[in-house]
Design a protein around this motif. Sequence first.
Motif, PDB file in Angstrom:
ATOM      1  N   ALA A   1       0.857  -1.189   0.000  1.00 37.48           N
ATOM      2  CA  ALA A   1       0.000   0.000   0.000  1.00 37.48           C
ATOM      3  C   ALA A   1       0.891   1.237   0.000  1.00 37.48           C
ATOM      4  CB  ALA A   1      -0.930   0.000   1.205  1.00 37.48           C
ATOM      5  N   VAL A   2       0.341   2.303  -0.563  1.00 34.23           N
ATOM      6  CA  VAL A   2       1.037   3.595  -0.590  1.00 34.23           C
ATOM      7  C   VAL A   2       0.105   4.642  -0.003  1.00 34.23           C
ATOM      8  CG1 VAL A   2       2.081   5.369  -2.032  1.00 34.23           C
ATOM      9  CG2 VAL A   2       2.381   2.970  -2.633  1.00 34.23           C
ATOM     10  N   LEU A   3       0.580   5.373   1.001  1.00 34.81           N
ATOM     11  CA  LEU A   3      -0.205   6.416   1.644  1.00 34.81           C
ATOM     12  C   LEU A   3       0.499   7.759   1.498  1.00 34.81           C
ATOM     13  CD1 LEU A   3      -1.282   4.749   5.022  1.00 34.81           C
ATOM     14  CD2 LEU A   3      -2.571   4.866   2.868  1.00 34.81           C
ATOM     15  N   ALA A   4      -0.252   8.786   1.067  1.00 34.92           N
ATOM     16  CA  ALA A   4       0.273  10.153   1.083  1.00 34.92           C
ATOM     17  C   ALA A   4       0.183  10.658   2.517  1.00 34.92           C
ATOM     18  CB  ALA A   4      -0.527  11.034   0.130  1.00 34.92           C
ATOM     19  N   PHE A   5       1.326  10.909   3.119  1.00 32.05           N
ATOM     20  CA  PHE A   5       1.350  11.216   4.545  1.00 32.05           C
ATOM     21  C   PHE A   5       2.518  12.175   4.816  1.00 32.05           C
ATOM     22  CE2 PHE A   5       2.067   9.437   9.050  1.00 32.05           C
ATOM     23  CZ  PHE A   5       1.113  10.300   9.574  1.00 32.05           C
ATOM     24  N   ASN A   6       2.190  13.393   5.232  1.00 31.62           N
ATOM     25  CA  ASN A   6       3.227  14.401   5.445  1.00 31.62           C
ATOM     26  C   ASN A   6       4.212  14.011   6.543  1.00 31.62           C
ATOM     27  OD1 ASN A   6       2.279  16.086   3.427  1.00 31.62           O
ATOM     28  ND2 ASN A   6       0.920  17.226   4.814  1.00 31.62           N
ATOM     29  N   GLN A   7       3.772  13.175   7.480  1.00 33.29           N
ATOM     30  CA  GLN A   7       4.634  12.746   8.582  1.00 33.29           C
ATOM     31  C   GLN A   7       5.145  11.320   8.358  1.00 33.29           C
ATOM     32  OE1 GLN A   7       5.404  14.940  10.988  1.00 33.29           O
ATOM     33  NE2 GLN A   7       4.165  16.425   9.852  1.00 33.29           N
ATOM     34  N   ALA A   8       5.248  10.932   7.070  1.00 34.46           N
ATOM     35  CA  ALA A   8       5.617   9.555   6.747  1.00 34.46           C
ATOM     36  C   ALA A   8       6.965   9.164   7.334  1.00 34.46           C
ATOM     37  CB  ALA A   8       5.641   9.370   5.226  1.00 34.46           C
TER      38      ALA A   8
ATOM     39  N   ALA B   1       6.645   7.691  10.792  1.00 30.78           N
ATOM     40  CA  ALA B   1       5.678   6.615  11.035  1.00 30.78           C
ATOM     41  C   ALA B   1       6.330   5.253  11.139  1.00 30.78           C
ATOM     42  CB  ALA B   1       4.627   6.604   9.917  1.00 30.78           C
ATOM     43  N   CYS B   2       7.616   5.152  10.806  1.00 28.25           N
ATOM     44  CA  CYS B   2       8.306   3.865  10.840  1.00 28.25           C
ATOM     45  C   CYS B   2       9.358   3.866  11.947  1.00 28.25           C
ATOM     46  CB  CYS B   2       8.989   3.583   9.502  1.00 28.25           C
ATOM     47  SG  CYS B   2       7.838   3.488   8.117  1.00 28.25           S
TER      48      CYS B   2
ATOM     49  N   ARG C   1      12.535   1.327  13.041  1.00 27.14           N
ATOM     50  CA  ARG C   1      13.353   0.138  12.798  1.00 27.14           C
ATOM     51  C   ARG C   1      12.784  -0.742  11.693  1.00 27.14           C
ATOM     52  NH1 ARG C   1      12.657   0.850  18.183  1.00 27.14           N
ATOM     53  NH2 ARG C   1      14.503   1.526  19.368  1.00 27.14           N
ATOM     54  N   GLY C   2      12.182  -0.077  10.674  1.00 25.28           N
ATOM     55  CA  GLY C   2      11.679  -0.801   9.518  1.00 25.28           C
ATOM     56  C   GLY C   2      10.274  -1.328   9.641  1.00 25.28           C
ATOM     57  N   SER C   3       9.597  -1.080  10.769  1.00 22.11           N
ATOM     58  CA  SER C   3       8.220  -1.554  10.951  1.00 22.11           C
ATOM     59  C   SER C   3       7.305  -0.386  11.256  1.00 22.11           C
ATOM     60  CB  SER C   3       8.151  -2.571  12.093  1.00 22.11           C
ATOM     61  OG  SER C   3       8.916  -3.717  11.796  1.00 22.11           O
ATOM     62  N   LEU C   4       6.027  -0.523  10.902  1.00 21.63           N
ATOM     63  CA  LEU C   4       5.054   0.528  11.148  1.00 21.63           C
ATOM     64  C   LEU C   4       4.858   0.694  12.646  1.00 21.63           C
ATOM     65  CD1 LEU C   4       3.039   2.500   9.825  1.00 21.63           C
ATOM     66  CD2 LEU C   4       1.322   0.663   9.937  1.00 21.63           C
ATOM     67  N   SER C   5       5.078   1.907  13.113  1.00 20.83           N
ATOM     68  CA  SER C   5       5.007   2.168  14.548  1.00 20.83           C
ATOM     69  C   SER C   5       3.746   2.913  14.942  1.00 20.83           C
ATOM     70  CB  SER C   5       6.232   2.977  14.988  1.00 20.83           C
ATOM     71  OG  SER C   5       6.275   4.235  14.313  1.00 20.83           O
ATOM     72  N   GLN C   6       2.950   3.345  13.968  1.00 15.57           N
ATOM     73  CA  GLN C   6       1.723   4.067  14.258  1.00 15.57           C
ATOM     74  C   GLN C   6       0.526   3.275  13.758  1.00 15.57           C
ATOM     75  OE1 GLN C   6       1.711   8.126  12.907  1.00 15.57           O
ATOM     76  NE2 GLN C   6       3.773   8.565  13.665  1.00 15.57           N
TER      77      GLN C   6
ATOM     78  N   SER D   1       4.106  -8.776  10.415  1.00 15.06           N
ATOM     79  CA  SER D   1       4.072  -7.363  10.793  1.00 15.06           C
ATOM     80  C   SER D   1       4.218  -6.517   9.527  1.00 15.06           C
ATOM     81  CB  SER D   1       5.202  -7.048  11.778  1.00 15.06           C
ATOM     82  OG  SER D   1       6.456  -7.320  11.180  1.00 15.06           O
ATOM     83  N   VAL D   2       3.831  -5.263   9.593  1.00 15.09           N
ATOM     84  CA  VAL D   2       3.862  -4.369   8.425  1.00 15.09           C
ATOM     85  C   VAL D   2       5.232  -3.706   8.353  1.00 15.09           C
ATOM     86  CG1 VAL D   2       2.849  -2.365   7.299  1.00 15.09           C
ATOM     87  CG2 VAL D   2       1.391  -3.980   8.567  1.00 15.09           C
ATOM     88  N   ALA D   3       5.965  -4.029   7.292  1.00 14.84           N
ATOM     89  CA  ALA D   3       7.235  -3.346   7.043  1.00 14.84           C
ATOM     90  C   ALA D   3       6.960  -2.036   6.321  1.00 14.84           C
ATOM     91  CB  ALA D   3       8.152  -4.238   6.213  1.00 14.84           C
ATOM     92  N   CYS D   4       7.732  -1.030   6.635  1.00 12.74           N
ATOM     93  CA  CYS D   4       7.453   0.277   6.018  1.00 12.74           C
ATOM     94  C   CYS D   4       8.743   1.058   5.785  1.00 12.74           C
ATOM     95  CB  CYS D   4       6.487   1.083   6.880  1.00 12.74           C
ATOM     96  SG  CYS D   4       7.199   1.722   8.392  1.00 12.74           S
ATOM     97  N   THR D   5       8.608   1.992   4.901  1.00 10.71           N
ATOM     98  CA  THR D   5       9.651   2.987   4.646  1.00 10.71           C
ATOM     99  C   THR D   5       8.969   4.221   4.074  1.00 10.71           C
ATOM    100  OG1 THR D   5      11.802   3.364   3.590  1.00 10.71           O
ATOM    101  CG2 THR D   5      10.131   2.257   2.272  1.00 10.71           C
ATOM    102  N   SER D   6       9.693   5.317   3.967  1.00  4.20           N
ATOM    103  CA  SER D   6       9.105   6.564   3.457  1.00  4.20           C
ATOM    104  C   SER D   6       9.993   7.111   2.346  1.00  4.20           C
ATOM    105  CB  SER D   6       8.967   7.600   4.569  1.00  4.20           C
ATOM    106  OG  SER D   6      10.232   7.938   5.108  1.00  4.20           O
ATOM    107  N   ILE D   7       9.359   7.721   1.377  1.00  5.70           N
ATOM    108  CA  ILE D   7      10.096   8.352   0.280  1.00  5.70           C
ATOM    109  C   ILE D   7       9.510   9.734   0.012  1.00  5.70           C
ATOM    110  CG2 ILE D   7      10.686   6.155  -0.818  1.00  5.70           C
ATOM    111  CD1 ILE D   7       8.487   6.843  -2.919  1.00  5.70           C
TER     112      ILE D   7
END
Length: 550
Positions: free
Chosen positions: A190-197, A200-201, A203-208, A257-263
């Motif tokens: 999934a891709v979310l437009a999020f100014n605080q992206a 939100a991660c 150590r590589g996992s979704l924290s919020q 678990s949900v892995a995440c990163t931001s770009i």
Amino acid sequence: MRVIRGVLALLLVLLMFTSSGAIVPAVDLGMTNAAAGELDNPPVVGISQQHGAVFNDTVVIHGMVHDEAVPADLQWELLSDGEVLVEESMLDSLFEATSGQDGRSSWHWTATFDISAWNPCACQFLVRAIDASAQLAEDRLLLFGRSEGDELPPNLLLETPSMGSIWRGELVLTGVAFDDDGSAPEMEWAVLAFNQAQYACARGSLSQSLPIDDWNTAPEAVFPNGGFRIVTPTDDLEDGWLLLLVRAHDGLGNYSSVACTSIALQNKPPIAELVGPSQSNESERVTFDASASDDPSWGREGLQFTFLIHREGGIGAPEMEQGERQVTFTPVREGNYTVSVIVTDTSGLSAVNSTTLQVSNVAPHAVATVDGIPFDANSVIRLSDSKQWILDASGTEDTENDQGSLIYTWYIDGDPLFLGETRALMRAQITDDSKTHSLALSVEDDDGVRDSLSTRFGIVDTPSDPLYEEPLGWSGRIQSAVGGFLNMLLLFTLAMVVIAFVTARLTSGEREGDIPRWIPKRMREQRDDEDDDSGAEPESDEEEDTAFDD
């Protein structure tokens, strides 16, 4: 039109280079100076085991670290859903293995711990090395902790894009995904437009806790070795911070678990703005400003500016200025100039804006003197009768770029005689003293624009001198002696009157004297008649005639 096409072609070449990649300085690669003449590279750390290993209790993991010196710190962490379960230093376990010719050495390390306390665990093992310059390196390993009868979800590690990357174009997600039984899990993203992206991660996992309604499936995205690759276009996405989420499931309702990163997505180029004058003169400083250029999504910070300045008909590549938001230059030739700015954002996308500048030539202003006397077209200059006279045009004015290249041409009586700013006119070159002579100066700049001025001159005490007087004759000397022609005429008239008066005085007593006088016959006859009437005896005619004749 050809010039404009040429400039645009050059701009396109520059855009291709800026879009295709960038050269990263050594400092950006983590290279620092440890001492004079020595390079201090970041450490390199690696794990020997393969992803997906299952442990019941005791876990033993080996690896190596490479660096110029023993790491300042070397520790491992056991992570679950981004939380640190346990951590420990491994400095005491290090022993040197090899020493390379490049000055870097290798050390073995070993981590040993009991995982049973956290079973069931779809965990990550992280090892981190830090050198004396605070440069670090990390590596991760997917592993499972399972007791008998435990049921585990798949495990997932998202490797790229790295956190906070600037991205444009097609989005590529890569990593590793395993199930505890060694099978390939199914992938969703999934891709979310999020100014605080970027926050939100952890150590590589979704924290919020974020509502995620639209998960996209990626069938057969996992390769036999456990690696996965998910590709998706970004054309429909707005520029800005994006949160990228990936999870795996076994098809039985067990999710990792949900892995995440931001770009930072930057698909749209910035907007290039350029303002400046449309006309100027040679040697006049002009400034073109691109400060109003902007990136609607990311703002002005990080924009790079490249200015190109090209004169129509000019030879060679356009002049290039880079780095500042404005450019100031001084055109030295007249003509039409094209001024362009290339605005490049941090992702390498560029925008171009151009404007034209018409530069006009400033005509020279000729100023000259002959023997220190300024030229005067309304009068004749009187030069002393000397061997030479200095012709000087050093007071001529023009723009700075033309001042040193002016062509000075001097003319005598319409014929060119000298070239140069200052020259000496010799007396011997003026061969005709009977008339005044013309002296002219023409000043021409490198654009062929001219200014000229002229005067007339004569030589003192020669016929060419406007005040010259011819030597006086007899009558002239008389006129000069009496103060002019009128005075001479008056004296002559007075002399004639005096002569007439004297003559009259001298002849006024003749009738009373003995001097015989001539009397016309008629008057004599008249007088005889008068005498007859008075009774006097007239003399005979013969006697009277004889007396008259005598």
